[in-house]
Design an enzyme around this catalytic site. Structure first.
Site, PDB file in Angstrom:
ATOM      1  CD1 TRP A 156      -3.188  -1.067   0.678  1.00  0.00           C
ATOM      2  CD2 TRP A 156      -1.707  -2.558   1.637  1.00  0.00           C
ATOM      3  NE1 TRP A 156      -3.764  -2.499   0.971  1.00  0.00           N
ATOM      4  CE2 TRP A 156      -2.926  -3.223   1.460  1.00  0.00           C
ATOM      5  CE3 TRP A 156      -0.889  -3.207   2.652  1.00  0.00           C
ATOM      6  CZ2 TRP A 156      -2.994  -4.439   1.790  1.00  0.00           C
ATOM      7  CZ3 TRP A 156      -0.763  -4.404   2.979  1.00  0.00           C
ATOM      8  CH2 TRP A 156      -2.160  -5.082   2.748  1.00  0.00           C
ATOM      9  CG  HIS A 170      -6.435  -1.383   3.944  1.00  0.00           C
ATOM     10  ND1 HIS A 170      -5.682  -2.835   3.866  1.00  0.00           N
ATOM     11  CD2 HIS A 170      -5.984  -0.685   5.063  1.00  0.00           C
ATOM     12  CE1 HIS A 170      -4.980  -2.596   5.023  1.00  0.00           C
ATOM     13  NE2 HIS A 170      -4.834  -1.741   5.625  1.00  0.00           N
ATOM     14  NE  ARG A 196      -4.503   1.407  -1.337  1.00  0.00           N
ATOM     15  CZ  ARG A 196      -4.927   0.367  -1.859  1.00  0.00           C
ATOM     16  NH1 ARG A 196      -4.401  -0.128  -3.169  1.00  0.00           N
ATOM     17  NH2 ARG A 196      -5.927  -0.553  -1.260  1.00  0.00           N
ATOM     18  CD  GLN A 210     -10.128  -0.789  -0.163  1.00  0.00           C
ATOM     19  OE1 GLN A 210     -10.037  -0.888   1.216  1.00  0.00           O
ATOM     20  NE2 GLN A 210      -9.247  -1.354  -0.846  1.00  0.00           N
ATOM     21  CB  VAL A 253      -6.709 -13.107   5.376  1.00  0.00           C
ATOM     22  CG1 VAL A 253      -8.170 -12.416   5.507  1.00  0.00           C
ATOM     23  CG2 VAL A 253      -6.194 -12.761   4.165  1.00  0.00           C
ATOM     24  CB  ALA A 307     -12.011 -10.152   6.645  1.00  0.00           C
TER      25      ALA A 307
END
Ligand code: DAH
Length: 339
Positions: A156, A170, A196, A210, A253, A307
């Site tokens: 990012w 995000h 960003r 998002q 994740v 998620a």
């Protein structure tokens, strides 16, 4: 001399009648009654005339002067009322006239589509939640299993502010904020702006939208996630959408996926939008990492969840075939009026 007076009378009458405004009328007054006028010259010359002529001409000249004076003031009154009437006509107010129509604004396409998305997720039991756009390093990275120096932070490009604050890259930090305050079961979506530090082009903006999602309970699986995506996208695009999950990596994740949907334009046959692949990448997802559960004080042996983070701007672009993401914040009415 009498003839001269007659001539003056005739000319003066004509001129006064034709005077179109008060300025002209004043000029005429000066011309016929002023110090340099023919009439004044005659009156001045009276003293040199023989007594008889002096009396006669004098009387006539005085009459003429009075007459011209009267004509002037009559015309002046006339012109005054003409002017007044024209002003009144111009300023006339027709109270029965219909008003001019005031243009009505409407919602921005992002707001509009958001309401639709909230409706679909709402019917599946999801609550809409939001969080701050100015974030701390902790929520944007650290609590998402990216301690300082973690190489994945480079995924990012970040706008750093003062005092280790940043513009969130995000919507994932809101997962952490929400779990800190709530216990499972959890079912939320988090729509929001993210930032960003990137060069912009038709598909990249420094600011875009998002849609984060988080489901936590005790027996949640990837199958649940796939079913939710299938239901959501099919309803959002109004026809059957296939979901494909491809293995990927996100620190928060395990396992992680990239989410692909069957191309909404060609329905999987292959076209220029999906680059002939039949699939469109629409976001990232995965099963929440035990370290994230630890960071919010959950027992990672008990909590289980998925998620996801969807490219919300991208979804709208595909729904309405918008070719350039920069249009959303351009303020261009030609674009906005189409929604
Ligand atoms: N936050 C990720 C991004 O901006 C997207 C994402 C990936 C969100 C996986 C998630 C997830 O919640 O599980 O690229």
């Amino acid at each position: 001399m009498e003839k001269d007076l007659e001539k003056i009378r005739a000319h003066a009458k004509e001129a006064i009648r034709n005077a179109a405004d008060l300025g002209f009328l004043e000029q005429i007054r000066v011309e016929y009654m002023g110090r340099k006028s023919a009439l004044t010259a005659i009156l001045r010359g009276l003293k040199d005339l023989p007594i008889n002529a002096r009396k006669r001409i004098g009387q006539e000249a005085n009459h003429l002067a009075e007459e011209i004076e009267r004509l002037l003031s009559e015309r002046k009154r006339e012109l005054g009322s003409v002017i007044r009437e024209s002003i009144l006509a111009k300023e006339r107010l027709d109270v029965t006239m219909p008003g001019s129509r005031i243009e009505r604004g409407h919602q921005h396409p992002v707001t509009k589509v958001l309401a639709e998305i909230e409706g679909i997720f709402g019917s599946m039991g999801f609550e809409t939640v939001d969080g701050p756009e100015v974030e701390t390093d902790f929520y944007n990275f650290e609590a998402l299993n990216m301690p300082p120096g973690h190489p994945a932070r480079d995924m990012w490009d970040t706008f750093w502010l003062k005092n280790k604050l940043l513009l969130r890259t995000h919507t994932s930090p809101v997962q952490v904020r929400y779990m800190e305050k709530h216990n499972p079961p959890i079912r939320i979506i988090v729509p929001g702006r993210v930032y960003r530090y990137e060069a912009t082009d038709a598909s990249h903006e420094i600011q875009f939208e998002q849609l984060e999602g988080l489901v936590v309970d005790t027996h949640i699986s990837v199958a649940n996630f796939k079913a939710v995506m299938q239901e959501f996208f099919s309803r959002f695009y109004g026809n059957h959408i296939e979901i494909q999950l491809r293995p990927s990596y996100f620190p928060f994740v395990e396992p992680g996926f990239e989410i692909f949907i069957s191309c909404v334009i060609c329905k999987g046959k292959g076209c220029s939008v999906c680059k002939q692949t039949g699939w469109l990448e629409i976001g990232g997802a995965g099963m929440v990492h035990p370290n994230v559960f630890k960071a919010v004080g959950y027992n990672p042996k008990q909590a289980r969840g998925f998620a996801f983070g969807l490219g919300f701007s991208r979804m709208i672009m595909m729904k309405y075939k918008i070719p350039d993401v920069r249009l959303f914040n351009s303020g261009d009415l030609r674009f906005l009026k189409q929604f």
